[in-house]
Each structure stands twice: as structure tokens, then as C-alpha cells.
Write a protein that holds these residues in place. Structure first.
Motif, PDB file in Angstrom:
ATOM      1  N   GLU A 119       0.863  -1.120  -0.025  1.00  0.00           N
ATOM      2  CA  GLU A 119       0.023   0.039   0.003  1.00  0.00           C
ATOM      3  C   GLU A 119       0.814   1.329  -0.007  1.00  0.00           C
ATOM      4  OE1 GLU A 119      -3.075   2.183   3.501  1.00  0.00           O
ATOM      5  OE2 GLU A 119      -2.038   0.359   3.674  1.00  0.00           O
ATOM      6  N   PHE A 120       0.743   1.949  -0.982  1.00  0.00           N
ATOM      7  CA  PHE A 120       1.676   3.092  -1.218  1.00  0.00           C
ATOM      8  C   PHE A 120       1.035   4.399  -0.798  1.00  0.00           C
ATOM      9  CE2 PHE A 120       3.855   0.377  -4.639  1.00  0.00           C
ATOM     10  CZ  PHE A 120       4.911   0.308  -4.136  1.00  0.00           C
ATOM     11  N   CYS A 121       1.613   5.231   0.206  1.00  0.00           N
ATOM     12  CA  CYS A 121       1.158   6.390   0.421  1.00  0.00           C
ATOM     13  C   CYS A 121       1.390   7.610  -0.591  1.00  0.00           C
ATOM     14  CB  CYS A 121       1.528   7.003   1.976  1.00  0.00           C
ATOM     15  SG  CYS A 121       0.945   5.634   3.036  1.00  0.00           S
ATOM     16  N   MET A 122       0.438   8.563  -0.920  1.00  0.00           N
ATOM     17  CA  MET A 122       0.750   9.667  -1.771  1.00  0.00           C
ATOM     18  C   MET A 122       1.086  11.006  -1.401  1.00  0.00           C
ATOM     19  SD  MET A 122       0.081   7.882  -4.756  1.00  0.00           S
ATOM     20  CE  MET A 122       0.723   6.273  -4.041  1.00  0.00           C
ATOM     21  N   GLY A 123       0.985  11.190   0.028  1.00  0.00           N
ATOM     22  CA  GLY A 123       1.285  12.445   0.308  1.00  0.00           C
ATOM     23  C   GLY A 123       0.462  12.733   1.551  1.00  0.00           C
ATOM     24  N   GLY A 124      -0.203  13.939   1.706  1.00  0.00           N
ATOM     25  CA  GLY A 124      -1.162  14.205   2.898  1.00  0.00           C
ATOM     26  C   GLY A 124      -0.159  14.401   4.154  1.00  0.00           C
ATOM     27  N   TRP A 125      -0.444  13.398   5.004  1.00  0.00           N
ATOM     28  CA  TRP A 125       0.091  13.337   6.366  1.00  0.00           C
ATOM     29  C   TRP A 125       1.380  12.455   6.210  1.00  0.00           C
ATOM     30  CZ3 TRP A 125      -5.092  12.754   8.386  1.00  0.00           C
ATOM     31  CH2 TRP A 125      -5.542  13.882   8.864  1.00  0.00           C
ATOM     32  N   ASN A 157      -2.801   5.289  -0.465  1.00  0.00           N
ATOM     33  CA  ASN A 157      -3.207   5.889   0.641  1.00  0.00           C
ATOM     34  C   ASN A 157      -3.331   7.492   0.533  1.00  0.00           C
ATOM     35  OD1 ASN A 157      -3.129   7.044   3.399  1.00  0.00           O
ATOM     36  ND2 ASN A 157      -3.103   4.991   4.122  1.00  0.00           N
ATOM     37  N   CYS A 158      -4.098   8.216   0.799  1.00  0.00           N
ATOM     38  CA  CYS A 158      -3.967   9.791   0.722  1.00  0.00           C
ATOM     39  C   CYS A 158      -4.501  10.327   1.756  1.00  0.00           C
ATOM     40  CB  CYS A 158      -4.569  10.407  -0.610  1.00  0.00           C
ATOM     41  SG  CYS A 158      -6.603   9.804  -0.463  1.00  0.00           S
ATOM     42  N   SER A 159      -4.276   9.896   3.097  1.00  0.00           N
ATOM     43  CA  SER A 159      -4.647  10.438   4.102  1.00  0.00           C
ATOM     44  C   SER A 159      -3.996  11.740   4.638  1.00  0.00           C
ATOM     45  CB  SER A 159      -4.288   9.360   5.336  1.00  0.00           C
ATOM     46  OG  SER A 159      -5.374   8.177   5.443  1.00  0.00           O
ATOM     47  N   HIS A 195      -9.930  20.687   6.178  1.00  0.00           N
ATOM     48  CA  HIS A 195      -9.285  21.857   6.850  1.00  0.00           C
ATOM     49  C   HIS A 195      -9.636  23.199   6.321  1.00  0.00           C
ATOM     50  CE1 HIS A 195      -6.170  24.333   8.835  1.00  0.00           C
ATOM     51  NE2 HIS A 195      -5.677  23.222   9.555  1.00  0.00           N
ATOM     52  N   PRO A 196      -9.912  24.044   7.284  1.00  0.00           N
ATOM     53  CA  PRO A 196     -10.451  25.443   6.448  1.00  0.00           C
ATOM     54  C   PRO A 196      -9.228  26.434   5.788  1.00  0.00           C
ATOM     55  CG  PRO A 196      -9.900  25.851   8.900  1.00  0.00           C
ATOM     56  CD  PRO A 196      -9.865  24.230   8.670  1.00  0.00           C
ATOM     57  N   GLY A 197      -8.095  25.892   5.854  1.00  0.00           N
ATOM     58  CA  GLY A 197      -6.930  26.720   5.435  1.00  0.00           C
ATOM     59  C   GLY A 197      -6.607  25.858   4.060  1.00  0.00           C
ATOM     60  N   GLU A 198      -5.247  26.588   3.762  1.00  0.00           N
ATOM     61  CA  GLU A 198      -4.726  26.021   2.617  1.00  0.00           C
ATOM     62  C   GLU A 198      -4.481  24.373   2.482  1.00  0.00           C
ATOM     63  OE1 GLU A 198      -0.829  26.917  -0.347  1.00  0.00           O
ATOM     64  OE2 GLU A 198      -0.782  27.669   1.859  1.00  0.00           O
ATOM     65  N   THR A 199      -4.092  24.009   3.761  1.00  0.00           N
ATOM     66  CA  THR A 199      -4.082  22.438   3.879  1.00  0.00           C
ATOM     67  C   THR A 199      -5.197  21.726   3.161  1.00  0.00           C
ATOM     68  OG1 THR A 199      -2.638  22.706   5.851  1.00  0.00           O
ATOM     69  CG2 THR A 199      -3.745  20.723   5.405  1.00  0.00           C
ATOM     70  N   GLY A 200      -6.235  22.283   3.363  1.00  0.00           N
ATOM     71  CA  GLY A 200      -7.722  21.686   3.028  1.00  0.00           C
ATOM     72  C   GLY A 200      -7.628  21.531   1.568  1.00  0.00           C
ATOM     73  N   SER A 201      -7.208  22.577   0.730  1.00  0.00           N
ATOM     74  CA  SER A 201      -7.257  22.619  -0.836  1.00  0.00           C
ATOM     75  C   SER A 201      -6.320  21.864  -1.068  1.00  0.00           C
ATOM     76  CB  SER A 201      -6.983  24.024  -0.875  1.00  0.00           C
ATOM     77  OG  SER A 201      -8.018  25.017  -0.666  1.00  0.00           O
ATOM     78  N   ILE A 202      -5.109  21.708  -0.600  1.00  0.00           N
ATOM     79  CA  ILE A 202      -4.050  20.794  -0.956  1.00  0.00           C
ATOM     80  C   ILE A 202      -4.412  19.210  -0.887  1.00  0.00           C
ATOM     81  CG2 ILE A 202      -1.399  20.076  -0.684  1.00  0.00           C
ATOM     82  CD1 ILE A 202      -0.982  22.872   0.225  1.00  0.00           C
TER      83      ILE A 202
END
Length: 314
Positions: free
Chosen positions: A31-37, A73-75, A80-87
């Protein structure tokens, strides 16, 4: 059943070496993680989306070692209300796109957690008191959670991708009840990535939860939690960092180091009983052991439990 592995558990080594070690340990799925956390140590999602040659190389590296990809996985926190949410929202959509290109039919992620009205940080409501808590929770679901998830589930369904939501603390979906609230609103494209470790530290019982979730379990993580003696004094809510492990009220550990092997056998039996005969993907976050030793311990526990539970079938 198959033994899988979230490759972030070997995030300190290059992709090919990670896959070599997984195969050496008897793992069959990754299972590969794509980003996020995740810092996505083994893949570059932009490169994979842009280049069929890059996709072919990744699939070849996996296949040459007798492995398959169980999920992407893209957890992150797409609410999130800020830029993090958009990304993180964009990441979720392009992960679905990449999964379709790779022929992978599952995407693992978390539900996300929005802020309250006018807030600048996510707000996890865990009690009906004081009274404003319920007003915030109702607003979050109506104005933020359901609108995003209805649109995203429709996009995933169009691509034929199943979304596997991990029930996790400080997320809108953190237990069976909150999951079903989401699923009833957006439909069966959304299922569960069942991770017993989170339920354990919140005081729940994995076997009972599996019975309740049933066929909505689309993917499973293999991770254990050890409840520490300090929890008898302080309870299970703990704001200390995950390292150092000493002094915490609970810790993530390799399988069998928190709950006995017998308990994991009952978890595997419960999964079989509800019709889940698929990948259990080891997610190693045991910070008290060397990574390879921790993963090896989890593999051995799963091999035993899978073999023993198979004997139950006539």
C-alpha cells in the motif's frame, strides 16, 4: 487472506529496497502513500500521473517481486479550513485518478475534520456538553462534511474506485456510528479501512465492531495498541507526542505486543465471519523496535492467525 504492508513502515529506505524487504518477509501486497500526512517516500504522484513509463516501472518493480498493490493511501485533512484543506482535497481527487490508471481499485484515506463556524482550526467534538458543541457538530456535517463527501464519492464511483475510510481519532469519522452516518448520506462507494488500533485506544472492541461493520469493510490495517499502566490513573486521552513512548498512556505497537496473539486470531476469525477474505496491510508505527523487527513480528502473528482461522472452514 493476504498479508500486506503500508510501505511508509520502511520509509527510511529506497523504494526497490523496501519492496525487496517486503517480499523477503513473506508479504504479498503493498500500500503506497501519496502524500497528505505522509511524506510519500516511495512514489511521486505527479510523475506517475504524467508518465505511463513511470507507472509501468512502478508496476514492474512490484510485480517482479511477486507483489501486488492493495491500495493507494492519501490520508490528510481535506476538510481543513486553510490551505491544507485545498491541497489535501486535490490530493484525494488525483489519487483516485492515479488508482484508476494503475488498475488499483481501493483508496485508503481519512474522513477529514472541519473547523466550526468562523473557526480557523479543525474542531473535534467529543461530547454533547456544553450545549454549543452539538450546534458546531450539526453545522460541520451539514455545511462541510457531507457536501465534500457527496462530490468526492461521486467522482470515485465514476472511476470504479472504492474509498476505504479509516476510523481515527480527531476525525469526523472515528467509530462505526459516525461511519454509518457518512455512508448513509453518500452511498456504498465509501466503506471502511478497518484499523483495530484506533478503536482499542478509544476503549472499543474490534471483534464487536467488525460484526457491526460487516460487508462495509473494504480494506484492513494490521496495527496494535498497548494500553499502558499510566492509563489507570489518567484515562486514555493523551496529548503527549508518540515519541518517546515511555510515559504515554497508550502506544502503537507491532501485532501481539499490545493484545495477545489469541486476540488477533479472534479479529481474523471475525473478519472471515463477515466475508472479508482479503488483505490485512501492516501499518508499522511501533517506535520501540527496529522497523524490520517490528514488521517481522507482525507478519509472524498474521501468518499464524490466518493459518489457524483457515482451519475453521470445513
Amino acid at each position: 487472506m493476504k498479508i500486506g504492508f503500508n510501505t511508509d513502515g520502511f520509509g527510511h529506505i529506497p523504494t526497490e529496497e523496501c519492496l525487496d524487504q517486503a517480499a523477503e518477509l513473506g508479504i504479498t501486497n503493498v500500500e503506497f502513500c501519496m502524500g497528505g500526512w505522509s511524506r510519500a517516500p516511495h512514489v511521486n504522484i505527479a510523475e506517475l500521473l504524467a508518465s505511463s513509463a513511470a507507472r509501468d516501472q512502478l508496476l514492474g518493480n512490484v510485480r517482479d517481486r511477486g507483489l501486488e498493490i492493495s491500495a493507494l493511501n492519501c490520508s490528510g485533512n481535506q476538510l481543513h479550513p486553510g490551505e491544507t484543506g485545498s491541497i489535501d482535497s486535490q490530493l484525494a481527487y488525483i489519487t483516485v485518478e492515479l488508482a484508476a490508471l494503475l488498475g488499483v481499485r481501493r483508496v485508503v484515506m481519512m474522513s477529514g475534520l472541519p473547523a466550526g463556524p468562523g473557526d480557523s482550526h479543525p474542531n473535534w467534538i467529543t461530547s454533547s456538553w456544553p450545549p454549543e458543541a452539538m450546534e458546531i457538530l450539526g453545522w460541520q456535517w451539514k455545511e462541510r462534511i457531507l457536501p465534500w463527501w457527496r462530490a468526492f464519492a461521486a467522482a470515485a464511483e465514476k472511476e470504479g474506485i472504492r474509498i476505504c475510510v479509516e476510523q481515527h481519532g480527531r476525525q469526523a469519522v472515528y467509530n462505526s456510528e459516525s461511519f454509518f452516518r457518512l455512508r448513509e448520506a453518500v452511498g456504498p462507494t465509501v466503506g471502511v479501512n478497518f484499523d483495530p488500533s484506533h478503536l482499542i485506544w478509544m476503549g472499543g472492541d474490534p471483534v464487536s465492531a467488525i460484526g457491526e461493520l460487516g460487508s462495509s469493510i473494504y480494506h484492513v490495517h494490521g496495527k496494535d495498541t498497548r494500553i499502558e499502566l499510566q492509563s489507570r490513573i489518567n484515562g486514555l486521552l493523551d496529548t503527549k507526542p508518540v515519541v518517546p513512548v515511555r510515559g504515554r498512556f497508550w502506544n502503537y505497537v507491532s501485532l501481539g505486543h499490545g493484545n495477545p496473539v489469541r486476540a488477533w486470531l479472534e479479529i481474523v476469525r471475525a473478519l472471515r465471519a463477515v466475508g472479508y477474505d482479503d488483505v490485512i496491510s501492516i501499518e508499522n508505527e511501533d517506535y520501540s523496535l527496529d522497523a524490520k523487527e517490528a514488521v517481522s513480528t507482525s507478519v509472524s502473528t498474521l501468518k499464524f492467525c490466518i493459518a489457524e482461522s483457515a482451519k475453521d472452514t470445513p
